[in-house]
Scaffold this active site. Structure first.
Site, PDB file in Angstrom:
ATOM      1  N   GLU A   1      -4.549   4.280  14.542  1.00  0.00           N
ATOM      2  CA  GLU A   1      -4.991   3.042  14.548  1.00  0.00           C
ATOM      3  C   GLU A   1      -3.893   2.163  15.578  1.00  0.00           C
ATOM      4  O   GLU A   1      -2.675   2.410  15.463  1.00  0.00           O
ATOM      5  CB  GLU A   1      -4.743   2.400  13.303  1.00  0.00           C
ATOM      6  CG  GLU A   1      -5.214   0.898  13.157  1.00  0.00           C
ATOM      7  CD  GLU A   1      -5.142   0.369  11.652  1.00  0.00           C
ATOM      8  OE1 GLU A   1      -4.541   1.266  10.643  1.00  0.00           O
ATOM      9  OE2 GLU A   1      -5.706  -0.601  11.497  1.00  0.00           O
TER      10      GLU A   1
ATOM     11  N   GLU B   1     -10.861  -4.179   5.196  1.00  0.00           N
ATOM     12  CA  GLU B   1      -9.673  -4.110   4.571  1.00  0.00           C
ATOM     13  C   GLU B   1      -8.903  -5.435   4.210  1.00  0.00           C
ATOM     14  O   GLU B   1      -9.351  -6.340   5.190  1.00  0.00           O
ATOM     15  CB  GLU B   1      -8.536  -3.503   5.934  1.00  0.00           C
ATOM     16  CG  GLU B   1      -7.183  -3.141   5.296  1.00  0.00           C
ATOM     17  CD  GLU B   1      -6.473  -2.472   6.442  1.00  0.00           C
ATOM     18  OE1 GLU B   1      -5.707  -1.178   6.192  1.00  0.00           O
ATOM     19  OE2 GLU B   1      -6.686  -2.724   7.890  1.00  0.00           O
TER      20      GLU B   1
HETATM   21 MN    MN Z   1      -6.239  -1.592   9.420  1.00  0.00          MN
END
Ligand code: MN
Length: 289
Positions: A146, A240
């Site tokens: 990420e 998220e």
């Molecule tokens: Mn994230």
């Protein structure tokens, strides 16, 4: 294509009660998948997790941001070995749970750095990630690295950096994970980075600019979802969000979760599920190919 929800919408800890709350809540909100934050696999009740996933018809992925003690990009080989062993255990846990992806800041610590990473740190991390990718491949697990904003990591802040990094790793199942919250800080727009990553994109986080309700901040979700359509992305898309209403001791400080952006995780999640599916459905009506 699975639409998912991060466990921190529901609970700050994943003991038996936390697992039940998070998995049942995610299913009831209409999602296909739950992303569990796991720092220490020994704390997770594997049998209960499997049962709850099966009972609720959910897929599972795992995410984390490394702590200093797990830093596989360290210049200290004993720290690299500890972190690599821990990530290896998490990959085995994913295999036991039938999970598909280990994602997040799994290549270096998730924290604010006061200096750039050294060449040795970057290389050590790439070498460890390559070895972990080989382990993951044997269990049918993909790794998604990420790219996060500058305050949370000093190695991968943009999609192009993640592409260059994974070019060096050169492992088929070590891929790129993009997050709209971080892209909104670091990228020039929300379309081009997705095209740049293209079929190396394996995981997506959908987060608003303040990490609260989708559509109430500054993220250009319309262009992001158009870009996913343009590359025919069909991997997981996971909502998220964080609020001081739910405190995870491993995440609250590292992510600077100081404000209470929502209190009712169930309402937030139901809204996000409908929002993401609505954007996807709209994009399916336009043809790029
Ligand atoms: Mn994230």
């Amino acid at each position: 294509m699975a639409i998912g929800c991060h466990g921190s919408v529901w609970s700050g800890c994943f003991d038996d009660a936390g697992l039940r709350t998070a998995i049942e809540g995610t299913a009831q909100a209409g999602f296909d998948l739950i992303e569990l934050p796991v720092f220490d696999p020994d704390t997770i009740n594997v049998a209960l997790t499997r049962q709850l996933l099966e009972d609720n018809g959910l897929g599972v992925t795992i995410s984390l941001g490394l702590t200093d003690e797990m830093n596989i990009s360290s210049e200290d080989p004993t720290v690299v070995a500890f972190g690599e062993a821990r990530l290896g255990k998490i990959i085995h846990l994913l295999g036991e749970l039938g999970g598909s992806h280990l994602v997040g800041v799994i290549y270096a610590p998730m924290k604010k750095n006061l200096r750039p990473a050294t060449e040795a740190e970057v290389k050590n991390g790439q070498d460890a990630i390559r070895r972990l990718g080989e382990l993951a491949a044997t269990l049918g697990v993909r790794l998604g690295l990420e790219a996060v904003n500058r305050y949370e990591n000093n190695i991968l802040n943009t999609a192009r950096q993640a592409m260059a990094y994974t070019d060096v790793v050169a492992s088929d199942n070590v891929m790129v994970h993009l997050d709209t919250y971080h892209m909104n800080i670091e990228e020039s727009d929300m379309f081009q980075p997705v095209l740049a990553v293209n079929d190396r994109l394996t995981y997506v986080h959908i987060g608003e600019s303040h990490r609260g309700y989708l559509g109430t901040g500054t993220v250009d979700f319309d262009n992001f979802f158009k870009a996913l359509g343009a590359i025919n992305y069909n991997g997981p898309i996971v909502f998220e969000s964080f609020s001081s209403a739910v405190v995870d001791p491993n995440l609250t400080g590292a992510l600077s979760i100081w404000r209470n952006l929502w209190k009712d995780g169930a309402d937030l999640a139901k809204h996000a599920n409908a929002y993401i599916r609505g954007k996807r459905r709209a994009v399916e009506t336009i043809s790029y190919h």
